[in-house]
Structure formats: C-alpha cells, structure tokens
Design an enzyme around this catalytic site. Structure first.
Site, PDB file in Angstrom:
ATOM      1  N   GLU A  58      -2.273   1.753 -11.489  1.00 23.95           N
ATOM      2  CA  GLU A  58      -2.147   1.674 -12.949  1.00 23.95           C
ATOM      3  C   GLU A  58      -2.965   0.524 -13.510  1.00 23.95           C
ATOM      4  O   GLU A  58      -3.460   0.601 -14.641  1.00 23.95           O
ATOM      5  CB  GLU A  58      -0.670   1.503 -13.326  1.00 23.95           C
ATOM      6  N   CYS A  89       5.654   1.472 -10.411  1.00 26.12           N
ATOM      7  CA  CYS A  89       6.571   0.368 -10.113  1.00 26.12           C
ATOM      8  C   CYS A  89       6.993  -0.308 -11.423  1.00 26.12           C
ATOM      9  O   CYS A  89       6.455  -0.018 -12.497  1.00 26.12           O
ATOM     10  CB  CYS A  89       5.904  -0.633  -9.171  1.00 26.12           C
TER      11      CYS A  89
HETATM   12  N1  THU Z   1       1.270   1.038  -5.857  1.00 29.50           N
HETATM   13  C1  THU Z   1       0.571   1.488  -6.935  1.00 29.50           C
HETATM   14  O1  THU Z   1      -0.656   1.600  -6.893  1.00 29.50           O
HETATM   15  N2  THU Z   1       1.260   1.774  -8.051  1.00 29.50           N
HETATM   16  C2  THU Z   1       2.617   1.698  -8.174  1.00 29.50           C
HETATM   17  O2  THU Z   1       3.139   1.860  -9.257  1.00 29.50           O
HETATM   18  C3  THU Z   1       3.428   1.436  -6.981  1.00 29.50           C
HETATM   19  C4  THU Z   1       2.709   0.858  -5.833  1.00 29.50           C
HETATM   20  C5  THU Z   1       0.523   0.651  -4.647  1.00 29.50           C
HETATM   21  C6  THU Z   1       0.492  -0.823  -4.405  1.00 29.50           C
HETATM   22  C7  THU Z   1       0.198  -0.872  -2.916  1.00 29.50           C
HETATM   23  O3  THU Z   1      -1.221  -0.849  -2.749  1.00 29.50           O
HETATM   24  C8  THU Z   1       0.788   0.410  -2.377  1.00 29.50           C
HETATM   25  O4  THU Z   1       1.087   1.218  -3.499  1.00 29.50           O
HETATM   26  C9  THU Z   1       2.052   0.199  -1.560  1.00 29.50           C
HETATM   27  O5  THU Z   1       2.978  -0.542  -2.275  1.00 29.50           O
END
Ligand code: THU
Length: 130
Positions: A58, A89
């Site tokens: 994001e 997240c």
């Molecule tokens: N991640 C995202 O790219 N977006 C989210 O909203 C949740 C988590 C990624 C961060 C990290 O590179 C991987 O997912 C594992 O946490």
C-alpha cells in the site's frame, strides 16, 4: 463511481504481487486501486535486509498515486501472488483512509466494505488543530 470491475482489480493486484521484492517473509503482496479520475494504480511490497524498513504494497501504491496525478482512492483490492485475499495491515488502513476517506471501498473477506467499516472511528486530518 459505482461501475468498479472488481475482478479486473483483483487480477491486477495478483499480477503486481509477482513483482514484489519479498525475500525475507516470502509473502508477495500486490494492491490495486481505482482513483476518482478512473485510472488504476498498483503497488507491491519491497522488503529490506534491515527488516523494519520494509515497505508494504500500500505504501508503494500511495507513492504511485502521488507520482501519477494524485486524486482520491475509490476502490482497493489486495492479494498475494498466489491470489489469496489479504487485508491491509493496521498502518496501511490508516494510509488508505488518508487518501481515500471513509467511503473508499475495500475488497474484504466479508465482501466489499467502505473504509468506515475497515477502520471504524478513524483518526484523520479533521482531528488535527486548524
Ligand atoms: N504487507 C503488505 O505489503 N501489506 C499489508 O498490508 C500487510 C503486510 C507485507 C509486508 C511484508 O513485506 C510482508 O507483507 C509480510 O508481512
């Protein structure tokens, strides 16, 4: 804007997830959004050997939002490289809220929901002193 092609948006999220740099978690994340001028933008996660510096999908998408003409997010879909639906997240819900507001639609396991349901009672710019 009510004519969102959600299947196309989900497909874009999966496509860009495969461009992610995620050697540490192994989770490739892609996100795609429709902007209020009708264009589509995307992002993927970009991790770092200094783990805490990793960028969520994001984050890179909001960078693309600004770099390609700004505007407001109206619809967002987040997927793994394997096509699994992923929810943004907590931090990224705040990021999406800033650039889409309470009416921005999000693809969730419970259906298409507005940000006001995904981040209820959100803190936002209106809570800052004038
Ligand atoms: N991640 C995202 O790219 N977006 C989210 O909203 C949740 C988590 C990624 C961060 C990290 O590179 C991987 O997912 C594992 O946490």
């Amino acid at each position: 804007m009510t004519d969102i092609d959600w299947d196309a948006l989900r497909a874009s999220a999966v496509r860009v997830a495969k461009l992610a740099y995620a050697p540490y978690s192994g989770l490739q994340v892609g996100v795609a959004a429709i902007v209020d001028d009708g264009r589509e933008i995307t992002g993927c996660n970009v991790e770092n050997a200094s783990y805490g510096l990793g960028l969520c999908a994001e984050c890179t998408m909001v960078g693309q939002l600004r770099l390609t003409g700004a505007g407001r997010l109206v619809a967002v879909a987040c997927r793994s490289g394997e096509g699994e639906l992923l929810m943004p997240c907590g931090r990224c819900r705040q990021l999406l809220y800033e650039h889409g507001g309470p009416d921005c639609l999000v693809d969730t396991p419970s259906g298409i929901l507005p940000m006001s349901r995904v981040l209820p009672d959100a803190f936002g710019p209106e809570h800052l002193p004038a």
